[in-house]
Scaffold this motif. Sequence first.
Motif, PDB file in Angstrom:
ATOM      1  N   ASP A   1      18.185   5.231  -5.892  1.00  0.00           N
ATOM      2  CA  ASP A   1      17.638   4.131  -6.684  1.00  0.00           C
ATOM      3  C   ASP A   1      18.287   2.784  -6.422  1.00  0.00           C
ATOM      4  O   ASP A   1      17.689   1.753  -6.685  1.00  0.00           O
ATOM      5  N   ASP A   2      19.521   2.775  -5.919  1.00  0.00           N
ATOM      6  CA  ASP A   2      20.201   1.506  -5.682  1.00  0.00           C
ATOM      7  C   ASP A   2      19.840   0.898  -4.330  1.00  0.00           C
ATOM      8  O   ASP A   2      20.180  -0.244  -4.068  1.00  0.00           O
ATOM      9  N   ARG A   3      19.179   1.665  -3.499  1.00  0.00           N
ATOM     10  CA  ARG A   3      18.945   1.205  -2.134  1.00  0.00           C
ATOM     11  C   ARG A   3      17.487   0.897  -1.810  1.00  0.00           C
ATOM     12  O   ARG A   3      17.199  -0.096  -1.163  1.00  0.00           O
ATOM     13  N   TYR A   4      16.555   1.741  -2.232  1.00  0.00           N
ATOM     14  CA  TYR A   4      15.167   1.623  -1.798  1.00  0.00           C
ATOM     15  C   TYR A   4      14.249   1.148  -2.913  1.00  0.00           C
ATOM     16  O   TYR A   4      14.350   1.600  -4.046  1.00  0.00           O
TER      17      TYR A   4
ATOM     18  N   ASN B   1       0.804  -1.227   0.000  1.00  0.00           N
ATOM     19  CA  ASN B   1       0.000   0.000   0.000  1.00  0.00           C
ATOM     20  C   ASN B   1       0.837   1.278   0.000  1.00  0.00           C
ATOM     21  O   ASN B   1       0.292   2.372   0.037  1.00  0.00           O
ATOM     22  N   GLY B   2       2.169   1.156  -0.002  1.00  0.00           N
ATOM     23  CA  GLY B   2       3.034   2.320  -0.088  1.00  0.00           C
ATOM     24  C   GLY B   2       3.387   2.957   1.234  1.00  0.00           C
ATOM     25  O   GLY B   2       3.976   4.036   1.261  1.00  0.00           O
ATOM     26  N   GLU B   3       3.064   2.310   2.347  1.00  0.00           N
ATOM     27  CA  GLU B   3       3.394   2.856   3.662  1.00  0.00           C
ATOM     28  C   GLU B   3       4.823   2.501   4.086  1.00  0.00           C
ATOM     29  O   GLU B   3       5.424   3.201   4.897  1.00  0.00           O
ATOM     30  N   LEU B   4       5.364   1.405   3.568  1.00  0.00           N
ATOM     31  CA  LEU B   4       6.731   0.967   3.855  1.00  0.00           C
ATOM     32  C   LEU B   4       7.505   0.896   2.551  1.00  0.00           C
ATOM     33  O   LEU B   4       6.926   0.790   1.469  1.00  0.00           O
ATOM     34  N   ILE B   5       8.823   0.917   2.665  1.00  0.00           N
ATOM     35  CA  ILE B   5       9.701   0.782   1.500  1.00  0.00           C
ATOM     36  C   ILE B   5      10.784  -0.235   1.868  1.00  0.00           C
ATOM     37  O   ILE B   5      11.178  -0.352   3.024  1.00  0.00           O
TER      38      ILE B   5
ATOM     39  N   GLU C   1      19.933  -2.835   3.797  1.00  0.00           N
ATOM     40  CA  GLU C   1      19.688  -3.365   5.148  1.00  0.00           C
ATOM     41  C   GLU C   1      18.816  -4.617   5.130  1.00  0.00           C
ATOM     42  O   GLU C   1      18.635  -5.255   6.169  1.00  0.00           O
ATOM     43  N   ASP C   2      18.242  -4.938   3.977  1.00  0.00           N
ATOM     44  CA  ASP C   2      17.392  -6.112   3.800  1.00  0.00           C
ATOM     45  C   ASP C   2      16.210  -6.114   4.773  1.00  0.00           C
ATOM     46  O   ASP C   2      15.965  -7.088   5.476  1.00  0.00           O
ATOM     47  N   LYS C   3      15.495  -4.965   4.795  1.00  0.00           N
ATOM     48  CA  LYS C   3      14.332  -4.882   5.670  1.00  0.00           C
ATOM     49  C   LYS C   3      13.365  -3.811   5.165  1.00  0.00           C
ATOM     50  O   LYS C   3      13.747  -2.934   4.389  1.00  0.00           O
ATOM     51  N   LEU C   4      12.131  -3.916   5.617  1.00  0.00           N
ATOM     52  CA  LEU C   4      11.120  -2.920   5.308  1.00  0.00           C
ATOM     53  C   LEU C   4      11.173  -1.821   6.360  1.00  0.00           C
ATOM     54  O   LEU C   4      11.284  -2.094   7.552  1.00  0.00           O
TER      55      LEU C   4
END
Length: 73
Positions: free
Chosen positions: A56-59, A33-37, A42-45
């Motif tokens: 662009d390379d990270r998120y 839904n676009g609340e998290l990225i 870091e391999d996490k939301l």
Amino acid sequence: MKRQIRRGVFETNSSSVHSLTMCTQSDYDRWKNGELIYDYWEDKLIPLDDTDHHDDDRYYTYDRFNEYGALDY
């Protein structure tokens, strides 16, 4: 050959390397839904407002993650 079954363990006899990342259903829904990225480094939301989401390379948004085939890495 003896077969052993252990609960709560994921195993494979494949010679390739595998990665499995899991999250809660609520976090997955919030990502969709676009609340998290997704923070690839870091391999996490994480919450969208905690990021400089122009990197662009990270998120990765949910759509971008699927569009660019991030699962193929």
